[in-house]
Structures are given as C-alpha cells and as structure tokens.
Design an enzyme around this catalytic site. Structure first.
Site, PDB file in Angstrom:
ATOM      1  N   ALA A  82       0.807  -1.210   0.000  1.00 37.52           N
ATOM      2  CA  ALA A  82       0.000   0.000   0.000  1.00 37.52           C
ATOM      3  C   ALA A  82       0.847   1.270   0.000  1.00 37.52           C
ATOM      4  O   ALA A  82       0.427   2.289  -0.550  1.00 37.52           O
ATOM      5  CB  ALA A  82      -0.953   0.011   1.195  1.00 37.52           C
ATOM      6  N   THR A  83       2.024   1.238   0.604  1.00 41.73           N
ATOM      7  CA  THR A  83       2.859   2.442   0.589  1.00 41.73           C
ATOM      8  C   THR A  83       3.233   2.807  -0.838  1.00 41.73           C
ATOM      9  O   THR A  83       3.133   3.977  -1.248  1.00 41.73           O
ATOM     10  CB  THR A  83       4.118   2.247   1.446  1.00 41.73           C
ATOM     11  OG1 THR A  83       3.729   2.175   2.824  1.00 41.73           O
ATOM     12  CG2 THR A  83       5.086   3.408   1.270  1.00 41.73           C
ATOM     13  N   SER A 212      -3.138  -3.699   0.365  1.00 43.62           N
ATOM     14  CA  SER A 212      -1.912  -4.299   0.877  1.00 43.62           C
ATOM     15  C   SER A 212      -2.170  -5.756   1.254  1.00 43.62           C
ATOM     16  O   SER A 212      -3.121  -6.055   1.982  1.00 43.62           O
ATOM     17  CB  SER A 212      -1.417  -3.532   2.105  1.00 43.62           C
ATOM     18  OG  SER A 212      -0.207  -4.061   2.586  1.00 43.62           O
ATOM     19  N   GLY A 213      -1.319  -6.655   0.791  1.00 42.28           N
ATOM     20  CA  GLY A 213      -1.535  -8.080   1.016  1.00 42.28           C
ATOM     21  C   GLY A 213      -1.482  -8.496   2.466  1.00 42.28           C
ATOM     22  O   GLY A 213      -2.292  -9.311   2.921  1.00 42.28           O
ATOM     23  N   THR A 252       9.926  -7.026 -12.744  1.00 40.29           N
ATOM     24  CA  THR A 252       9.397  -8.388 -12.795  1.00 40.29           C
ATOM     25  C   THR A 252       8.442  -8.628 -11.634  1.00 40.29           C
ATOM     26  O   THR A 252       8.787  -8.386 -10.482  1.00 40.29           O
ATOM     27  CB  THR A 252      10.545  -9.408 -12.725  1.00 40.29           C
ATOM     28  OG1 THR A 252      11.418  -9.210 -13.828  1.00 40.29           O
ATOM     29  CG2 THR A 252      10.010 -10.832 -12.749  1.00 40.29           C
ATOM     30  N   CYS A 338       4.327   1.821  11.065  1.00 38.03           N
ATOM     31  CA  CYS A 338       5.294   2.590  10.287  1.00 38.03           C
ATOM     32  C   CYS A 338       5.907   3.725  11.091  1.00 38.03           C
ATOM     33  O   CYS A 338       6.921   4.286  10.707  1.00 38.03           O
ATOM     34  CB  CYS A 338       4.619   3.155   9.035  1.00 38.03           C
ATOM     35  SG  CYS A 338       3.961   1.870   7.963  1.00 38.03           S
TER      36      CYS A 338
END
Length: 404
Positions: A82-83, A212-213, A252, A338
């Site tokens: 997400a960042t 974000s995963g 990639t 963060c």
C-alpha cells in the site's frame, strides 16, 4: 515437551495487533508454494511453458483482487504494498494532472496514513498546493468543509477508507458524490478496508484505490492499485523500466506473492460477512469485560462507524508507552507500525481534539481471523492487571468509566 536439555520457550503472546499485520493464512501459503519451486517461471517470459504458466497464475490472481472491489482485472496493477500504491496514486495523479490540465491542488485529511501525508508534503515541495483538513472528534470527515475546499484546479482528494489506528470507516460514497461531478479524482487507501468491509469502486465513485496483502492474511511485500479506466485515470509512473503493468509499474512481478494476494482476496470475499459478525461479537465482549474491570477507559473515535475488529482505547492516568512496555503476554500497539519508533502521542488521536490524557494513553486493539474468545478473556485480565499496577505505582486511581 521439554526434554530436560532445552530451555522452556515462553508462550507466544496473545496477538491483538491485526491492523499492524496479519499472519498469512495457511490456505494462502499452500497455493503460493508451488510457484517458488515448481512453477517458478518469469511471468513476463512468454516464449516457454513455465513463463506462460506463471503469467496465467498471475492473471488469475489479478482477477481475484479485482473481484473483491468490484473492478475489472485490467484495472488492477500489482505493487509492493500500500505504501507504493499510495505514492504512485497520489504523486502519479498529481503530476499528470498538473502537466496536462493545470490542476495543482490536493486535499487530504489530518488522520491519513503517514505515507499519504508524506507524499502530499513531497508534492508541496514541488509547488503543489496541499490542503490537509481536520476531522471531528468522531474521526469522520466534515463533508461540508470538504465540499467547500474543492476548487476548479483540484486534482485529487485522498481519503482512506478505514483509519489504520482508530478503525473509523469514512463515507467514501458521499465523498465520491462530491468529487466525480467536478472531475476531481478520488483516491482511497483501502489497506485496512479490503477484505474487512464490502467495497465497490463504482458505487463509491473511487478512481484510485490501494490494497496491501499483509493486511488481509496474504504475504508481505505485495499490494495492488486500482486505476479506473472509464472515466480514464492516467498516472505518471514513479520509476522507469521495462514497462510492465501497463507501463505504470516496471519490474518483474513476484508471481508467488501475486498468487498469494489473489487467494487472500478470494477467501476474504467468501468469508467476510461471517468473519465480521464474529469479530463484532468478540469486540463487544472485550470492551464490556474491560470496562467492567477498569475505570477511566475511553473509546476513541465513533463507536459504530468502525471495522469489526478494531478498538482504540485510552486509559486515564497511564501513558501508552509505559503500558506497552509492561504489557507482558499481549501483543498490542499504540498505532501505525510505520511510525512505532516514535514515542510521542499518536498524531491520529491528537487530530481528534481530545483531552491530553486521551492522546497520551491510547492503545490500539486489533482482533482478527484467528482471535478466540479464550484469548479475549485472558487479554482483558492481563490488561486490567497491568493498568491497575501502573496506576498504583503512580498513585492514580483513575476516574469513572468513560467508554463512549
């Protein structure tokens, strides 16, 4: 069992920090593993079968991510999280619109994630006019004030779907109704919302949306950015390379991580409603048991407009850092991971305009998929005992229960 030679390992703390990160769901890990060792081809190498298989797996995952938010697969680009998505959305949109349309005004909120606020500040140093709006004590945006801030040269409004500290759900549909008719693009950091509450980019009239995963039981190091096709949104890329991901994000793709994010989104779509109901019950149980045992507790942010697994609580007479330092057996946090190195009060809670003791004593409790009722009961006991001990040490008895 200890064989007599090895030291006893301490029990793992009760995890109450699901908004910081989530464990990778074992079902997600299972679908990822073959892409590390067997189907390891480069998804951009279409000259041979291994590359084509990896590419097919990535595209299937792209469709799963898109489905979770009501988007088309071709509107999703993969990022590192997400960042990166927020940086690309905010800087990319602002720079493109100033260069091609002369729009150089941005609007966001004081309670946004640091990466949004810092992206906006960086644009300010480039000559953009950045307007950071306050929120109410409930943590919600003032829609009238937002409407009044919009101008002909406003390029972008960025409002997070769910706050990462206080869990407040912002009224994105109402914001979209203000921005879309004016041709202003709306970006939302949905890292804390995706997989936890229903999202539909068309209904919300959102133009850019970040995912974000590791916030929804997927792997770390992977995320996605939704970029609307119609009406078309165009971005300037952050860096140059081979032109992958529609030319917006070269490099990639990490196929195993992409597949993991896709599976996490698929599972979230299937289980979200049931999970939300269970977490709402656990959250209510946690708050009721805690306020029955501990006086001087306040709930920060609106009581109803929050995601099911979140509580942000302040304890009168106890400072957050002191509480966390003594909270043995429970993993909780003061707020955003963060900015956890900072020991000053949370800027998000400060932005609510609450009394000083509320900002200095705020603790984020995050429940999640693997939280249990037994853990909740034990965590309440540990938290109550720790608060009582710290108050006794400081000679503070706490006031009346102030859960709001």
């Amino acid at each position: 069992m200890n064989d007599g030679n090895l030291p006893n390992r301490p029990a793992r703390p009760i995890y109450l920090d699901y908004q910081s990160t989530t464990p990778t769901d074992p079902r997600v890990l299972e679908v990822m593993l073959p892409l590390f060792t067997e189907q390891f081809g480069n998804p951009h190498s279409d000259e041979h079968e291994l590359g084509r298989r990896a590419a097919a797996a990535v595209e299937q995952a792209r469709g799963e991510v898109a489905s979770l938010i009501g988007a088309e697969a071709r509107e999703l680009i993969f990022t590192s999280g997400a960042t990166e998505s927020n940086n690309l959305a905010i800087k990319g949109a602002a720079r493109f619109r100033r260069a091609h349309e002369g729009r150089s005004h941005l609007v966001t909120l004081a309670t946004e994630h640091k990466c949004v606020l810092e992206s906006a500040k960086a644009l300010g140093r480039e000559g953009f006019e950045v307007e950071i709006l306050p929120v109410g004590q409930d943590g919600l945006v003032d829609l009238d004030r937002l409407a009044a801030s919009l101008r002909e040269d406003t390029a972008l409004v960025s409002v997070m779907a769910v706050n990462n500290e206080i869990g407040i759900v912002q009224p994105l549909a109402e914001i979209g109704a203000l921005t879309r008719p004016r041709g202003i693009w709306l970006h939302s950091d949905a890292a804390q919302a995706a997989g936890k509450i229903p999202l539909d980019v068309d209904a919300l009239q959102v133009d850019l949306l970040s995912i974000s995963g590791h916030k929804l039981y997927g792997p770390k190091g992977i995320g996605a950015l939704y970029v609307r096709r119609r009406p078309r949104v165009r971005l300037e890329p952050l860096f140059d390379g081979g032109g992958q991901e529609r030319g917006l994000r070269s490099g990639t793709l990490p196929a195993p991580l992409c597949v993991g994010l896709g599976e996490a989104c698929r599972l979230a779509g299937l289980e979200m409603a049931e999970e939300a109901e269970r977490l709402t019950v656990l959250r209510a149980r946690f708050l009721a048991e805690l306020t029955a045992r501990v006086p001087g507790v306040a709930l920060n942010g609106d009581a109803e407009r929050r995601i099911p697994g979140n509580l942000n609580l302040s304890f009168e007479g106890v400072e957050t850092q002191e509480l966390i330092d003594h909270l043995v057996g429970v993993a909780a946090s003061s707020g955003s991971a963060c900015s956890s190195a900072a020991i000053e009060p949370s800027y998000v809670v400060q932005a609510l305009g609450l009394p000083d003791w509320r900002t200095r004593g705020a603790l984020r409790i995050g429940l999640g998929r693997f939280s249990t009722g037994g853990e909740i009961d034990r965590a309440v006991g540990i938290l109550a005992e720790t608060v009582a001990s710290l108050r006794a040490r400081r000679g503070a008895g706490g006031g009346e229960t102030a859960a709001e």
